[in-house]
Write a protein that holds these residues in place. Structure first.
Motif, short mmCIF file in Angstrom:
data_model
loop_
_atom_site.label_atom_id
_atom_site.label_comp_id
_atom_site.label_asym_id
_atom_site.label_seq_id
_atom_site.Cartn_x
_atom_site.Cartn_y
_atom_site.Cartn_z
N ILE A 180 -7.89 -0.59 3.51
CA ILE A 180 -8.48 -0.34 2.20
C ILE A 180 -9.52 0.79 2.29
O ILE A 180 -9.61 1.64 1.40
N CYS A 203 -7.63 3.94 2.36
CA CYS A 203 -7.11 4.27 1.03
C CYS A 203 -8.15 4.98 0.18
O CYS A 203 -7.85 5.99 -0.48
N ALA A 207 -1.27 -0.15 -1.84
CA ALA A 207 -2.59 0.47 -1.94
C ALA A 207 -2.59 1.82 -1.24
O ALA A 207 -3.15 2.80 -1.75
N LEU A 208 -1.96 1.88 -0.07
CA LEU A 208 -1.91 3.13 0.69
C LEU A 208 -1.11 4.19 -0.05
O LEU A 208 -1.53 5.35 -0.16
N SER A 267 -2.95 5.51 -3.21
CA SER A 267 -4.11 6.37 -2.96
C SER A 267 -3.74 7.85 -2.97
O SER A 267 -4.58 8.71 -3.25
N VAL A 319 -6.24 3.57 -6.51
CA VAL A 319 -6.00 2.59 -5.45
C VAL A 319 -5.76 1.23 -6.08
O VAL A 319 -6.63 0.70 -6.79
#
Length: 213
Positions: free
Chosen positions: A19, A22, A80-81, A84, A89
């Motif tokens: 996270i 990200c 999430a990755l 980004s 995100v």
């Protein structure tokens, strides 16, 4: 007793790092050197925000006598990755699972709101530190760095609070809304205003407004 399993600690560390990465990508773009430079700065805001958000859920769950454990959601981390790189995100790396045979809507709501409240409080703490450090940040490199860290901490924690309070799916907002609509309105309004201010005015202008300069 407030206990952690070894797998829970591993999941928290993995989620924390991914996270943080990200948000580093989000703020630095696709520039590798920029991401590396941004990562330690973002880790403070995201690290405290993410870890303490989840610990808020866990602490309140165990306060009511339930066993609670954080579990990683690999698909959420991957999404999430990927997100980004597209300017936002989707921060859903995992969740604290509370194990209970029966739970009232009130207790479930209180457990759920603990995380967003932690983020709101953290955001305000970061803003307070940013306000105190701002005068010296104008001529001190160290103070300027602290101000940047606190600015990101305010923005990220405000965002995490409002995101988790959205009443969809399994997000905290759904359970809080089911429990008490008034508390949900107040908390999402506070988080929403903080997020909107950070996105429109910027933290520096908020701080200057507070200081009257």
């Amino acid at each position: 007793m407030f206990k952690f399993t070894s797998s829970e600690v591993k999941d928290l560390i993995i989620a924390f790092f991914v996270i943080s990465l990200c948000f580093a990508i989000l703020y630095a773009g696709r520039n590798p050197s920029g991401i590396v430079a941004m990562l330690p700065i973002v880790m403070v805001g995201v690290g405290l925000g993410f870890i303490l958000h989840e610990l808020g859920h866990k602490f309140v769950s165990m306060k009511y006598g339930y066993w609670a454990e954080f579990k990683l959601w690999p698909q959420g981390l991957l999404f999430a990755l990927i997100s980004s790189f597209f300017g936002f995100v989707f921060a859903a790396p995992g969740a604290v699972y509370t194990y209970a045979n029966y739970m009232t809507e009130e207790i479930n709501g209180k457990i759920s709101i603990a995380g967003p409240i932690v983020n709101i409080v953290l955001a305000l703490v970061f803003l307070a530190v940013a306000t105190m450090i701002y005068p010296s940040a104008l001529y001190s490199g160290t103070s300027a760095l602290i101000f940047i860290v606190c600015s990101l901490g305010f923005s990220i924690n405000s965002f995490l609070a409002v995101f988790n309070l959205i009443p969809i799916g399994n997000l905290d907002g759904s359970k809080v809304l089911t429990w008490n609509i008034g508390i949900w309105i107040v908390t999402i309004a506070i988080a929403g205003i903080m997020t909107a201010l950070s996105m429109t005015m910027g933290v520096e202008n908020i701080v200057r407004l507070i200081l009257g300069i």
